[in-house]
Enzyme design. Structure first.
Site, PDB file in Angstrom:
ATOM      1  N   GLY A 178       0.829  -1.206   0.000  1.00 42.37           N
ATOM      2  CA  GLY A 178       0.000   0.000   0.000  1.00 42.37           C
ATOM      3  C   GLY A 178       0.861   1.252   0.000  1.00 42.37           C
ATOM      4  N   SER A 179       1.979   1.172   0.695  1.00 37.79           N
ATOM      5  CA  SER A 179       2.875   2.335   0.788  1.00 37.79           C
ATOM      6  C   SER A 179       3.376   2.768  -0.580  1.00 37.79           C
ATOM      7  CB  SER A 179       4.094   1.992   1.659  1.00 37.79           C
ATOM      8  OG  SER A 179       3.710   1.655   2.964  1.00 37.79           O
TER       9      SER A 179
ATOM     10  N   TYR B 156      -3.548   7.202   7.416  1.00 34.78           N
ATOM     11  CA  TYR B 156      -2.324   6.419   7.217  1.00 34.78           C
ATOM     12  C   TYR B 156      -2.309   5.957   5.776  1.00 34.78           C
ATOM     13  CZ  TYR B 156       1.446   3.091   7.977  1.00 34.78           C
ATOM     14  OH  TYR B 156       2.647   2.423   7.909  1.00 34.78           O
TER      15      TYR B 156
ATOM     16  N   ASP C 166      -8.051   5.505  -0.865  1.00 33.64           N
ATOM     17  CA  ASP C 166      -7.148   4.496  -0.337  1.00 33.64           C
ATOM     18  C   ASP C 166      -7.982   3.337   0.231  1.00 33.64           C
ATOM     19  OD1 ASP C 166      -5.421   2.931   1.111  1.00 33.64           O
ATOM     20  OD2 ASP C 166      -4.309   4.605   1.980  1.00 33.64           O
ATOM     21  N   GLU C 167      -8.120   2.293  -0.597  1.00 34.24           N
ATOM     22  CA  GLU C 167      -8.917   1.114  -0.210  1.00 34.24           C
ATOM     23  C   GLU C 167      -8.018   0.018   0.358  1.00 34.24           C
ATOM     24  OE1 GLU C 167     -12.441   0.057  -1.090  1.00 34.24           O
ATOM     25  OE2 GLU C 167     -12.923   2.179  -1.313  1.00 34.24           O
ATOM     26  N   VAL C 168      -6.791   0.365   0.712  1.00 36.67           N
ATOM     27  CA  VAL C 168      -5.799  -0.656   1.054  1.00 36.67           C
ATOM     28  C   VAL C 168      -6.295  -1.595   2.161  1.00 36.67           C
ATOM     29  CG1 VAL C 168      -3.494  -1.011   2.052  1.00 36.67           C
ATOM     30  CG2 VAL C 168      -3.811   0.651   0.218  1.00 36.67           C
ATOM     31  N   LYS C 169      -6.847  -1.025   3.228  1.00 36.41           N
ATOM     32  CA  LYS C 169      -7.219  -1.905   4.347  1.00 36.41           C
ATOM     33  C   LYS C 169      -8.667  -2.364   4.273  1.00 36.41           C
ATOM     34  CE  LYS C 169      -5.855  -2.202   9.159  1.00 36.41           C
ATOM     35  NZ  LYS C 169      -5.306  -1.305  10.198  1.00 36.41           N
TER      36      LYS C 169
ATOM     37  N   THR D 270      11.423  -3.423  -9.996  1.00 35.34           N
ATOM     38  CA  THR D 270      11.728  -4.552 -10.864  1.00 35.34           C
ATOM     39  C   THR D 270      10.768  -5.729 -10.708  1.00 35.34           C
ATOM     40  OG1 THR D 270      14.024  -3.877 -10.785  1.00 35.34           O
ATOM     41  CG2 THR D 270      13.588  -6.077 -11.644  1.00 35.34           C
TER      42      THR D 270
HETATM   43  C1  LIG Z   1      -1.624  -0.478   5.732  1.00 31.65           C
HETATM   44  C2  LIG Z   1      -2.097   0.695   4.957  1.00 31.65           C
HETATM   45  C3  LIG Z   1      -1.297   1.295   3.990  1.00 31.65           C
HETATM   46  C4  LIG Z   1       0.117   0.843   3.734  1.00 31.65           C
HETATM   47  O1  LIG Z   1       0.175  -0.439   3.251  1.00 31.65           O
HETATM   48  P1  LIG Z   1       1.517  -1.309   3.431  1.00 31.65           P
HETATM   49  O2  LIG Z   1       1.225  -2.578   2.735  1.00 31.65           O
HETATM   50  O3  LIG Z   1       1.761  -1.453   4.887  1.00 31.65           O
HETATM   51  O4  LIG Z   1       2.605  -0.554   2.765  1.00 31.65           O
HETATM   52  C5  LIG Z   1      -1.822   2.340   3.256  1.00 31.65           C
HETATM   53  N1  LIG Z   1      -3.068   2.784   3.475  1.00 31.65           N
HETATM   54  C6  LIG Z   1      -3.874   2.236   4.399  1.00 31.65           C
HETATM   55  C7  LIG Z   1      -5.252   2.754   4.575  1.00 31.65           C
HETATM   56  C8  LIG Z   1      -3.410   1.178   5.186  1.00 31.65           C
HETATM   57  O5  LIG Z   1      -4.199   0.647   6.129  1.00 31.65           O
END
Ligand SMILES: *Cc1c(COP(=O)(O)O)cnc(C)c1O
Length: 443
Positions: free
Chosen positions: A116-117, A143, A242-245, A299
């Site tokens: 996600g970062s 975050y 940001d849908e990461v979590k 890469t």
């Molecule tokens: C965890 C998170 C990230 C970062 O993801 P990583 O895989 O740890 O790099 C970014 N955005 C949100 C909302 C997160 O919860």
């Protein structure tokens, strides 16, 4: 030392000697030697129920047959190891699938990363470079990652050791439980910024968590994000979600932003996308994502093994309708947690969407003052002793967070509930010492 014990150091002891503190965020002493389904195997063989899903990254739990099969097949006949150098079938198929399932307009493109970062970092760089605008907006408590670019648009207290990027505007995220800043007040503040120190034509993008997770598992008030997105898009500011979590089924819908009725310009996936393997994705308009060649290169990103796993994850979520499962089970889980309110004065609020659930612990229900962080840590520690793992979030470190694998069963949910119930009671009875949790209060 008991008879038969050797002097072999434990995994935890070896970890302490060689793994850097800067890369740790430990909430309990659990050291893991294996796993299956929603269960982690602790060193020594004990089974621990994982109600965190390793921060939501284990979307299908551990060693899910579909992921094992897809990744193994891709490994046995590796189609290179670099999407930037050569197309490979799983990466292209996963990109096609993500575009198909993610609403959006016009020509769009997908970029793959490892986390996600890096995906948020890529979004920052693309937005700035393609628009020529230098500034960003995000939220206090947000975050977006832990590499320079994504940290620089984050507002979490864990980021205060690194300066945000110049010109960043941090808005309060309206919190319905502690309504210090209402949705209207935040929108008004943004209008005021636009009219004064932050001309909107200087802003490239706004980064939005559709449900703020690390900042305290806060569900935004209805209509807020839609109004915010509309204000930004009116000024040509890109809306990055940001849908990461909380994406890909966790919230009870395939995409968490779909609860809010707005259309982002860019969507970021991570964590659960790889089902535990390192994989992230950024979707955006072709005019931005194709604005330059050789611009965001890593890469091994988009390698056939990680993307084959990701494709299996997405396909399983779609085939098994795990978004609906998350909606149903999550609402039963929240009902169960609300059922504990009468017995435990420290539960101030239970909230969430689907299987992204927070329990806000308070020292006083009237004032809603957060408990001391040590109390939260003790609940987590006691739950681990009783065989369940999860972690906490929130700028006051007072919110228990549950983001279990989407395959969690009703029985596992009920077993988890009864441990949470007992852990809360035991902590209030003083069964966990301050010393026990001292190493586990890292943020
Ligand atoms: C965890 C998170 C990230 C970062 O993801 P990583 O895989 O740890 O790099 C970014 N955005 C949100 C909302 C997160 O919860």
């Amino acid at each position: 030392m008991g008879q038969g014990r050797t002097n072999t150091p434990s995994l935890r002891e070896r970890d302490a000697r060689v793994i850097a503190d800067i890369g740790r965020l430990r909430f309990n002493p659990l050291a893991v030697t294996g796993g299956h389904g929603c269960t982690l195997i602790e060193e020594g063989g004990r089974e621990v129920l994982d109600l965190s899903g390793c921060a939501g990254s284990a979307s299908l739990g551990y060693s899910h047959p579909a992921v094992v099969e897809a990744a193994t097949r891709a490994l046995r006949n590796m189609a290179g190891s670099s999407l930037l150098l050569h197309p490979n079938t799983p990466a292209v198929e996963l990109a096609e699938t993500l575009l198909e399932i993610t609403p959006g307009q016009g020509e769009r493109r997908v970029w793959f990363g490892h986390s996600g970062s890096d995906a948020n970092d890529c979004a920052v760089r693309v937005a700035r470079s393609a628009t020529g605008r230098q500034r960003f907006i995000s939220f206090i408590g947000s975050y977006h990652g832990n590499v320079s670019g994504s940290m620089a648009v984050s507002g979490h207290t864990a980021m205060t050791h690194t300066l945000p990027q110049a010109g960043l505007v941090l808005l309060p995220y309206p919190d319905p439980y502690r309504p210090r800043f209402s949705a209207e007040a935040v929108l008004d503040l943004l209008d005021y910024q636009f009219a004064t120190t932050c001309p909107p034509e200087q802003v490239a993008a706004i980064f939005i968590e559709p449900l703020m997770s690390d900042g305290g598992l806060i569900v935004p008030p209805p209509g807020f994000l839609a109004a915010l997105a509309e204000r930004c898009q009116r000024h040509g500011i890109l809306v990055v979600v940001d849908e990461v979590k909380v994406g890909l089924g966790r919230s009870g819908l395939l995409h968490c932003f779909q609860h809010e009725g707005f259309q982002p310009d860019m969507v970021v996936f991570g964590k659960g996308l790889g089902g535990g393997l390192p994989l992230s994705a950024l979707i955006g308009p072709a005019r931005l994502m194709d604005h330059a060649g050789a611009f965001a290169l890593q890469t091994t990103a988009g390698n056939p093994v990680a993307t084959a796993a990701g494709l299996a994850v997405v396909q399983t979520i779609l085939d098994e309708k795990l978004d609906r499962h998350a909606a149903r089970l999550g609402s039963a889980f929240m009902d169960g947690l609300r059922g504990l309110v009468a017995r435990h004065d420290i539960i101030g609020d239970v909230r969430g969407r689907g299987l992204a659930i927070g329990v806000d612990l308070v020292s006083d229900r009237e004032t809603r003052a957060p408990v001391a962080p040590s109390i939260t840590a003790k609940v987590i520690y006691r739950a681990w002793e009783l065989g369940v793992t999860f972690s906490y979030v929130g700028l006051s470190a007072n919110v228990l967070e549950f983001t279990p694998p989407l395959i969690l069963t009703d029985d596992q949910m009920r077993a988890g509930l009864s441990v949470i119930d007992q852990a809360l009671g035991d902590v209030m009875d003083g069964k966990v010492s301050d010393a026990a949790v001292a190493p586990f209060m890292m943020w």
